[in-house]
Design a protein around this motif. Sequence first.
Motif, PDB file in Angstrom:
ATOM      1  N   THR A   1       0.828  -1.199   0.000  1.00 26.91           N
ATOM      2  CA  THR A   1       0.000   0.000   0.000  1.00 26.91           C
ATOM      3  C   THR A   1       0.866   1.254   0.000  1.00 26.91           C
ATOM      4  N   GLU A   2       2.151   1.116   0.275  1.00 28.28           N
ATOM      5  CA  GLU A   2       3.059   2.257   0.326  1.00 28.28           C
ATOM      6  C   GLU A   2       4.103   2.143  -0.783  1.00 28.28           C
ATOM      7  N   PRO A   3       4.549   3.273  -1.344  1.00 26.63           N
ATOM      8  CA  PRO A   3       5.550   3.237  -2.413  1.00 26.63           C
ATOM      9  C   PRO A   3       6.817   2.465  -2.050  1.00 26.63           C
ATOM     10  N   GLU A   4       7.252   2.560  -0.787  1.00 25.74           N
ATOM     11  CA  GLU A   4       8.475   1.854  -0.378  1.00 25.74           C
ATOM     12  C   GLU A   4       8.280   0.342  -0.458  1.00 25.74           C
ATOM     13  N   GLU A   5       7.062  -0.120  -0.114  1.00 21.65           N
ATOM     14  CA  GLU A   5       6.774  -1.549  -0.176  1.00 21.65           C
ATOM     15  C   GLU A   5       6.755  -2.038  -1.624  1.00 21.65           C
ATOM     16  N   TYR A   6       6.224  -1.207  -2.525  1.00 18.26           N
ATOM     17  CA  TYR A   6       6.231  -1.565  -3.940  1.00 18.26           C
ATOM     18  C   TYR A   6       7.663  -1.659  -4.452  1.00 18.26           C
ATOM     19  N   ALA A   7       8.502  -0.717  -4.037  1.00 16.34           N
ATOM     20  CA  ALA A   7       9.899  -0.735  -4.476  1.00 16.34           C
ATOM     21  C   ALA A   7      10.571  -2.032  -4.041  1.00 16.34           C
ATOM     22  N   LYS A   8      10.298  -2.484  -2.824  1.00 12.04           N
ATOM     23  CA  LYS A   8      10.886  -3.729  -2.327  1.00 12.04           C
ATOM     24  C   LYS A   8      10.366  -4.921  -3.136  1.00 12.04           C
ATOM     25  N   LEU A   9       9.056  -4.954  -3.370  1.00 16.12           N
ATOM     26  CA  LEU A   9       8.465  -6.043  -4.147  1.00 16.12           C
ATOM     27  C   LEU A   9       9.038  -6.080  -5.561  1.00 16.12           C
ATOM     28  N   PHE A  10       9.118  -4.915  -6.190  1.00 13.66           N
ATOM     29  CA  PHE A  10       9.572  -4.877  -7.572  1.00 13.66           C
ATOM     30  C   PHE A  10      11.089  -4.994  -7.710  1.00 13.66           C
ATOM     31  N   SER A  11      11.811  -4.990  -6.584  1.00 16.29           N
ATOM     32  CA  SER A  11      13.255  -5.170  -6.659  1.00 16.29           C
ATOM     33  C   SER A  11      13.634  -6.650  -6.766  1.00 16.29           C
ATOM     34  N   LEU A  12      12.660  -7.551  -6.533  1.00 19.00           N
ATOM     35  CA  LEU A  12      12.935  -8.975  -6.690  1.00 19.00           C
ATOM     36  C   LEU A  12      13.210  -9.264  -8.163  1.00 19.00           C
ATOM     37  N   PRO A  13      14.263  -9.997  -8.473  1.00 16.74           N
ATOM     38  CA  PRO A  13      14.587 -10.239  -9.877  1.00 16.74           C
ATOM     39  C   PRO A  13      13.543 -11.105 -10.571  1.00 16.74           C
ATOM     40  N   ILE A  14      13.245 -10.771 -11.811  1.00 17.69           N
ATOM     41  CA  ILE A  14      12.342 -11.590 -12.612  1.00 17.69           C
ATOM     42  C   ILE A  14      13.069 -12.196 -13.810  1.00 17.69           C
ATOM     43  N   GLY A  15      14.305 -11.770 -14.041  1.00 20.09           N
ATOM     44  CA  GLY A  15      14.998 -12.237 -15.233  1.00 20.09           C
ATOM     45  C   GLY A  15      14.337 -11.641 -16.461  1.00 20.09           C
ATOM     46  N   GLU A  16      14.995 -11.719 -17.559  1.00 20.91           N
ATOM     47  CA  GLU A  16      14.410 -11.190 -18.787  1.00 20.91           C
ATOM     48  C   GLU A  16      13.596 -12.286 -19.456  1.00 20.91           C
ATOM     49  N   PRO A  17      12.269 -12.097 -19.562  1.00 19.27           N
ATOM     50  CA  PRO A  17      11.460 -13.124 -20.215  1.00 19.27           C
ATOM     51  C   PRO A  17      11.947 -13.373 -21.640  1.00 19.27           C
ATOM     52  N   ASN A  18      12.161 -14.636 -21.959  1.00 17.14           N
ATOM     53  CA  ASN A  18      12.630 -15.016 -23.286  1.00 17.14           C
ATOM     54  C   ASN A  18      11.987 -16.361 -23.624  1.00 17.14           C
ATOM     55  N   ALA A  19      11.021 -16.329 -24.520  1.00 21.68           N
ATOM     56  CA  ALA A  19      10.252 -17.530 -24.845  1.00 21.68           C
ATOM     57  C   ALA A  19      11.119 -18.646 -25.431  1.00 21.68           C
ATOM     58  N   GLU A  20      12.278 -18.318 -25.954  1.00 23.07           N
ATOM     59  CA  GLU A  20      13.141 -19.354 -26.524  1.00 23.07           C
ATOM     60  C   GLU A  20      14.054 -19.988 -25.487  1.00 23.07           C
ATOM     61  N   SER A  21      14.524 -19.220 -24.496  1.00 21.86           N
ATOM     62  CA  SER A  21      15.431 -19.802 -23.505  1.00 21.86           C
ATOM     63  C   SER A  21      14.734 -20.171 -22.191  1.00 21.86           C
ATOM     64  N   ASP A  22      13.578 -19.573 -21.884  1.00 22.36           N
ATOM     65  CA  ASP A  22      12.876 -19.883 -20.636  1.00 22.36           C
ATOM     66  C   ASP A  22      12.552 -21.370 -20.460  1.00 22.36           C
ATOM     67  N   PRO A  23      12.149 -22.093 -21.519  1.00 21.74           N
ATOM     68  CA  PRO A  23      11.777 -23.496 -21.323  1.00 21.74           C
ATOM     69  C   PRO A  23      12.855 -24.363 -20.672  1.00 21.74           C
ATOM     70  N   GLN A  24      14.126 -24.038 -20.860  1.00 25.21           N
ATOM     71  CA  GLN A  24      15.183 -24.863 -20.260  1.00 25.21           C
ATOM     72  C   GLN A  24      15.177 -24.801 -18.736  1.00 25.21           C
ATOM     73  N   PHE A  25      14.535 -23.785 -18.166  1.00 32.16           N
ATOM     74  CA  PHE A  25      14.494 -23.633 -16.716  1.00 32.16           C
ATOM     75  C   PHE A  25      13.194 -24.159 -16.096  1.00 32.16           C
ATOM     76  N   MET A  26      12.318 -24.693 -16.926  1.00 35.08           N
ATOM     77  CA  MET A  26      11.026 -25.150 -16.433  1.00 35.08           C
ATOM     78  C   MET A  26      11.121 -26.595 -15.951  1.00 35.08           C
ATOM     79  N   PRO A  27      10.414 -26.908 -14.860  1.00 34.80           N
ATOM     80  CA  PRO A  27      10.521 -28.244 -14.271  1.00 34.80           C
ATOM     81  C   PRO A  27       9.983 -29.352 -15.177  1.00 34.80           C
TER      82      PRO A  27
END
Length: 148
Positions: free
Chosen positions: A96-122
Amino acid sequence: MSYTYYLVCLDTGEALSLGSLGVNAYTPLPEYSIGNFGYNVKREADRPAVDLMVHAVINFLLRHRGRDVRLLPETVTGPYESDHFPSNGIDTMIPTEPEEYAKLFSLPIGEPNAESDPQFMPEKLWERLEELKRGENIEKLPWDEVKG
């Protein structure tokens, strides 16, 4: 009675609270409120908060792409909360606060890549997709049943 619902990644143990969902299945989409904050998609003043909430959900889904993510009520997750679950190490409520959003959005997501992402899927994902392709183990949702 309302309950909090969480997006939970069953592979990583991370969770994101969506608050107490105030969605009425019999109300047209533009009428419902999102979460326990009472945001309404029809109120212009609520649009920035709604946009941030949508961004938080998209960020969570991107971070856990290819993983087993479920929408679960607190009545399911509550008994299993521990020092290990949820494993985010952050406040899992929609911020609910900007600082909390900054913390949430600082978690890495990696760069989505439909060609290389499948190698990391279970492996279990590929097995399940094969089952679906064959028409095996497909469940019908109880709320899809025709009411007479």
